[in-house]
Design an enzyme around this catalytic site. Structure first.
Site, PDB file in Angstrom:
ATOM      1  N   ASP A 190      14.172 106.170 101.810  1.00  0.00           N
ATOM      2  CA  ASP A 190      14.281 105.053 102.765  1.00  0.00           C
ATOM      3  C   ASP A 190      15.536 104.218 102.546  1.00  0.00           C
ATOM      4  O   ASP A 190      15.496 103.093 102.037  1.00  0.00           O
ATOM      5  CB  ASP A 190      13.028 104.183 102.670  1.00  0.00           C
ATOM      6  CG  ASP A 190      11.789 104.976 103.037  1.00  0.00           C
ATOM      7  OD1 ASP A 190      11.936 106.104 103.573  1.00  0.00           O
ATOM      8  OD2 ASP A 190      10.680 104.483 102.793  1.00  0.00           O
TER       9      ASP A 190
ATOM     10  N   GLU B  52       5.192 110.980  95.175  1.00  0.00           N
ATOM     11  CA  GLU B  52       5.625 110.577  93.808  1.00  0.00           C
ATOM     12  C   GLU B  52       4.450 110.564  92.836  1.00  0.00           C
ATOM     13  O   GLU B  52       4.681 110.838  91.671  1.00  0.00           O
ATOM     14  CB  GLU B  52       6.300 109.197  93.873  1.00  0.00           C
ATOM     15  CG  GLU B  52       7.591 109.197  94.657  1.00  0.00           C
ATOM     16  CD  GLU B  52       7.391 109.321  96.172  1.00  0.00           C
ATOM     17  OE1 GLU B  52       6.295 108.917  96.642  1.00  0.00           O
ATOM     18  OE2 GLU B  52       8.283 109.812  96.867  1.00  0.00           O
TER      19      GLU B  52
ATOM     20  N   ASP C 172       5.647 114.085 102.126  1.00  0.00           N
ATOM     21  CA  ASP C 172       6.192 112.752 101.834  1.00  0.00           C
ATOM     22  C   ASP C 172       5.243 112.043 100.851  1.00  0.00           C
ATOM     23  O   ASP C 172       4.148 112.529 100.589  1.00  0.00           O
ATOM     24  CB  ASP C 172       6.264 112.007 103.186  1.00  0.00           C
ATOM     25  CG  ASP C 172       6.983 110.683 103.101  1.00  0.00           C
ATOM     26  OD1 ASP C 172       7.760 110.472 102.154  1.00  0.00           O
ATOM     27  OD2 ASP C 172       6.760 109.842 103.997  1.00  0.00           O
TER      28      ASP C 172
HETATM   29  C1  NOJ Z   1       8.134 107.063 103.938  1.00  0.00           C
HETATM   30  C2  NOJ Z   1       9.237 108.027 104.218  1.00  0.00           C
HETATM   31  O1  NOJ Z   1      10.273 107.834 103.302  1.00  0.00           O
HETATM   32  C3  NOJ Z   1       9.723 107.825 105.631  1.00  0.00           C
HETATM   33  O2  NOJ Z   1      10.745 108.729 105.905  1.00  0.00           O
HETATM   34  C4  NOJ Z   1       8.556 108.012 106.596  1.00  0.00           C
HETATM   35  O3  NOJ Z   1       8.985 107.764 107.901  1.00  0.00           O
HETATM   36  C5  NOJ Z   1       7.446 107.038 106.237  1.00  0.00           C
HETATM   37  N1  NOJ Z   1       7.042 107.265 104.868  1.00  0.00           N
HETATM   38  C6  NOJ Z   1       6.217 107.213 107.141  1.00  0.00           C
HETATM   39  O4  NOJ Z   1       5.667 108.461 106.974  1.00  0.00           O
END
Ligand code: NOJ
Length: 947
Positions: free
Chosen positions: A603, A528, A525
């Site tokens: 998100d 980017e 995660d």
């Molecule tokens: C951002 C991610 O998009 C989300 O899915 C994750 O729960 C949070 N980071 C925390 O790791």
């Protein structure tokens, strides 16, 4: 769960993404300048381009019979008063497999300039393709070469392709590259003369370098918010070019945007589609703002031809789409990147899948995922401790709901130091992982690229000099992310791999992955990369990577370098601990990511708009070569109503990657939480997904060999109907014939379904074929269906054969030996066909031929299964697997046979089917799945002589 107060404050302050957080074309220097350039060129009828190909410099290379390229110099003329002469821009045109042509333009003088920072590589970055291309595809070969090059004073033309049906014309002045099919122009580069390459110049001399069309807006500094600290050591470097898609009304692709499938006109807004990987939580829908991933690939399709454009550039990129041309002449696009060489590939073919196939031959097709990763994934930020995880695991059993993976978000690690476990909450990860394994389930844990300062994970990165560095001293850059102050691994650096491999490898000192267990996989995660105190929530552009390349050049591909490193480390781990395919989920991606990872759309929010937009977003990803994609079921931020959650599951079962996930502040929402009737409806949806896993896996196999999207837009099925090109809320599941339109409206009572063609569509009722069918009426191409909360509008197209597995199991692993139910849906002429691909679903043995492909066919004479397999090991392992039921469905039962003669393995036996109004069912015919068979209809009292 405890979150530090400062972080809570941060999360709350930035709640609600606003457009002002990200650059638009007006306030982005290079986009602003190129739009200005284009406007000047377009409004000046006597504009004479500064760029031309020097005809004397042309050379044609065909060193061997299969390698072709053309090289030449482009001259860029500077204003005469500048006495600077011409800038030389070397051009190389090469011919790649499967009807693709690549054009690369560099800048000669870059060899000898002195940049404003001694640590910076002053060349134009040309390494994007090293990451994007599949390594076996980089040679300039052309099958079926019959290149016939004709040159005149002002152009070269060549025809190519298996039947010489394609041609390319390279015009010198003004420069134009034209691709045609059967002599009809399809795609033109630089028709509008927007070609612009900002050559290197020192700031003090800039005035002498500017042509009348150029603006000097933000050439040497950046006015935008935190970006103002950008040192821009190489000044303006942008590359831009226009592409005209001739007589194409519709263009698709260029993910990732929370926008329509069919790309929109952007000419009247300051928001062209932007490709710049950023952490855009709580994103808004119907927006061209950048998101987490970038694939600079565009597809255009019309009934008689399809084309593709791959802009091979990993820098910040804006794309203007102009649909304002009169009389359907074309869709015009303008591609603008901040720097790097100008590099692109043009692909031509007949169908959109031809384009996917050619594109995939270069960048690689999707991996073939393990079957388990196509099951349901249960995630939330966070499952708090071992007890919580195991309780959730057993609640799935209690409610008879299948699932395959439970996920741990960042809180599992001590102080978010990845590669450690919080000893209070997860004292014995190996025990927990083994318990999951015992029930056929798996675990995914998160490992982000930011490593907290002051522990072994980051200390070692610094010691080995494999961090991303600051421009001022070329030493480790420190920024902020979840753990607080952090450093970032530079996975552009080849030395990073050995360190990463070590972190995932089992040793006496490293039991991070649950010891020697093989059911733990990885989530990458924030790659980017997300940097909370960085400009536009990401990395400053002047940070330095291996090779002294500025981050500016590689920004959009960094996420891929990171998840690819993880994939390689996991492959190595599995080589040692058990032959399994890694499953990696990545948030950031680029063209090529499909080879090693799945993605999801980040998100999103618990709203109906976000549910609705997930379908066009996943269609876009699929046509852009990355089919293994999903969206957080239920919406990440917020709390979905019970109805929304239920509808989301009913939609999510069609996502190639299917995961429920929720933000740390959201209430629990596992499938049993909403209670009845919702839990039962969600259970039915999940069981439907599991019953279709053989179909989904077959679709993935097809995708992994031909680039076919797993959820397939309806124009891929029928291009004769122009309206199909604009449908973005319906799709097929691969080539299976399963056709779906999920309900995505609140309190829906009816839904209008646009039928893709004139074939019969047999209706499913709660996942079971109902015997009803619909087809197009001559005056009406859509049907209205009544829906209630149970309804998932889905159909099987006449002419299809699918294989389901219908027994309830806890997870996909436990379904391996389950029998199949074959459904044969006859078309208007009483025929049908279908495919089933099977292998062990978890190892790489299929690459050695350990798999079975079955082609089914049904005609009036017989039903046959014809199997192909090269490996004996797998075939032996499934010799006990049977077909437990065959259902033949047709419009009229008078044509359906009732009695059959079955032949398999040299034996023959007779069987009687059970006939209903519109179907015949053969129960337990005794057929094995691993060998060919034939079923012939017998007239009612006929007994076969040989029996
Ligand atoms: C951002 C991610 O998009 C989300 O899915 C994750 O729960 C949070 N980071 C925390 O790791």
């Amino acid at each position: 769960m405890h979150i530090p107060p400062l972080l809570v404050l941060f999360v709350q302050c930035v709640y609600g993404v606003k457009e002002h957080m990200f650059k638009n074309c007006d306030n982005s220097g290079f986009c602003h300048r190129n739009r200005h350039f284009a406007q000047q060129v377009a409004s000046n009828p006597s504009y004479s381009p500064s760029y031309s190909i020097d005809g004397d410099s042309i050379s044609i290379h065909n060193d061997s019979s299969s390698e072709w390229s053309i090289s030449a110099n482009i001259k860029k003329e500077l204003p005469s008063e500048s006495d600077l002469g011409n800038i030389i821009l070397p051009l190389k045109i090469s011919f790649l497999p499967k009807n693709s042509i690549r054009f690369q333009i560099d800048e000669e003088q870059r060899q000898s300039i002195t940049p404003g920072n001694k640590y910076v590589n002053s060349q134009r970055y040309n390494g994007t393709s090293d990451w994007a291309f599949q390594h076996t595809a980089t040679t300039n070969t052309w099958e079926n070469v019959n290149l016939d090059i004709e040159s005149s004073k002002n152009k070269i033309s060549a025809s190519y392709g298996p039947a010489q049906e394609y041609s390319v014309e390279i015009q010198f002045n003004p420069i134009k590259f034209t691709i045609s099919r059967h002599g009809e122009v399809q795609l033109i580069a630089n028709e509008q003369n927007f070609l612009n390459i900002e050559h290197w110049r020192p700031q003090a001399e800039n005035a002498r370098h500017l042509t009348p069309e150029e603006s000097d807006f933000n050439m040497f500094h950046d006015d935008f918010q935190d970006s103002s600290s950008d040192t821009i050591p190489l000044g303006p470097e942008s590359v831009a070019l226009d592409f005209t898609f001739k007589h194409f009304k519709n263009v698709y692709g260029i993910p990732e945007h929370a926008d329509s499938f069919n790309l929109k006109d952007t000419t009247q807004t300051k928001y062209p589609y932007r490709l710049y990987n950023v952490d855009i939580f709580e994103y808004e829908t119907n927006s061209r703002l950048p998101m987490y991933g970038s694939i600079p690939f565009m597809l255009a399709s019309k009934p008689e031809c399809s084309v593709g454009l791959f802009w091979i550039n990993s820098a910040d990129t804006f794309i203007d789409v102009d649909k304002t041309s009169k009389g359907g002449c074309c869709t015009r696009t303008h591609w603008i990147s901040e720097n790097n060489v100008l590099d692109f590939m043009l692909i031509i073919g007949e169908s959109p899948n031809d384009i996917n196939e050619s594109y995939g031959a270069i960048v690689g097709y999707s991996q073939l995922p393990q079957v388990a990763s196509l099951g349901y994934h249960q995630c939330r930020w966070n499952y708090n401790d071992e007890k919580d995880v195991l309780e959730i695991n057993s609640l799935f059993d209690k409610h008879r709901i299948p699932y395959d993976y439970i996920w741990l978000d960042i809180e599992y690690a001590e102080s978010k130091k990845y590669f450690t476990w919080n000893q209070d909450t997860f004292p014995d990860p190996e025990r927990m992982v083994k318990e999951l394994d015992h029930t056929g389930r798996n675990l995914v844990i998160i490992v982000d690229p930011h490593l907290k300062t002051g522990y072994f994970g980051s200390d070692e990165l610094i010691k080995r000099k494999i961090t991303i560095n600051s421009p001022s001293n070329n030493q480790t850059y420190k920024g902020h992310c979840w753990p607080g102050e952090s450093v970032w691994i530079d996975t552009m650096n080849p030395s990073s791999q050995a360190y990463w491999d070590y972190m995932f490898r089992y040793t006496d000192d490293n039991k991070f992955m649950g010891g020697l267990t093989t059911n733990v996989q990885i989530w990458n995660d924030m790659n980017e990369p997300s940097i909370f105190n960085g400009p536009e929530t990401t990395s400053p552009r002047d940070l330095l990577h291996y090779g002294s390349w500025e981050h500016r050049s590689i920004h959009n591909v960094y996420g891929l370098t990171y998840h690819e490193a993880t994939y390689k480390s996991m492959t190595e781990r599995f080589t040692e601990t058990g032959n399994k395919r890694p499953f990696i989920l990545t948030r950031s991606y680029f063209a090529g990511s499909q080879r090693t990872a799945a993605i999801w759309s980040g998100d999103n929010m618990s709203t109906w708009e976000h549910l609705k937009i997930s379908i066009p977003m996943l269609l876009t990803s699929g046509v852009s070569g990355l089919p293994f994609a999903g969206a957080d079921v239920g919406g990440f931020f917020g709390n979905p109503s019970k109805e929304l959650l239920t509808r989301w599951y009913q939609t999510g079962i069609w996502y190639p990657f299917f995961r429920g996930h929720a933000h740390i502040d959201s209430r629990r929402r596992e499938p049993w939480v909403p209670g009845e009737p919702y839990t039962s409806i969600i259970r039915d949806a999940l069981q439907l997904r599991y019953s279709l896993l053989p179909v989904i896996y077959t679709a993935f196999h097809e995708s992994s060999t031909t680039g076919l999207p797993v959820i397939k837009p309806i124009f891929y099925e029928n291009r004769k109907d122009i309206e199909n090109f604009s449908i973005e809320d319906e799709f097929f599941l691969g080539n299976s014939g399963i056709f779906v339109k999920p309900v995505t409206d609140e309190a829906a009572e009816t839904i209008d379904i646009y039928l893709p063609d004139e074939e019969i569509y047999y209706e499913f009722d709660n996942g079971v074929l109902s015997g009803n069918s619909v087809h197009r009426q001559s005056d009406k191409k859509s049907v209205t269906k009544h829906v209630d909360i149970n309804t998932i509008p889905m159909y099987l197209k006449g002419g299809s054969i699918i294989a389901k597995k219908e027994r309830y199991r806890r997870s996909s692993k436990l379904m391996v030996n389950d029998p199949y139910h074959l459904i044969i849906a006859l078309d208007k002429s009483g025929k049908s066909s279908g495919k089933l691909y099977i292998d062990d679903g978890e190892s790489f043995d299929y690459l050695q031929g350990e798999s079975i492909s079955i082609e089914f066919s049904a005609t009036e004479e017989n039903i046959t299964a014809s199997t192909t397999s090269q490996g004996q090991k797998f075939q032996n392992s499934i010799s006990g697997v049977r077909i437990e039921q065959i259902t033949i469905i047709g419009q009229d039962n008078s044509i359906l046979p009732k009695k059959f003669l079955i032949t398999q393995g040299g034996k023959k036996w007779q069987f009687r089917g059970v006939t209903q109004e519109k179907s015949t069912t053969i129960k337990n015919p005794g057929l094995r799945v691993d060998e060919d068979w034939t079923i012939e209809p017998l007239v009612d009292n006929q007994v076969h002589d040989e029996l």
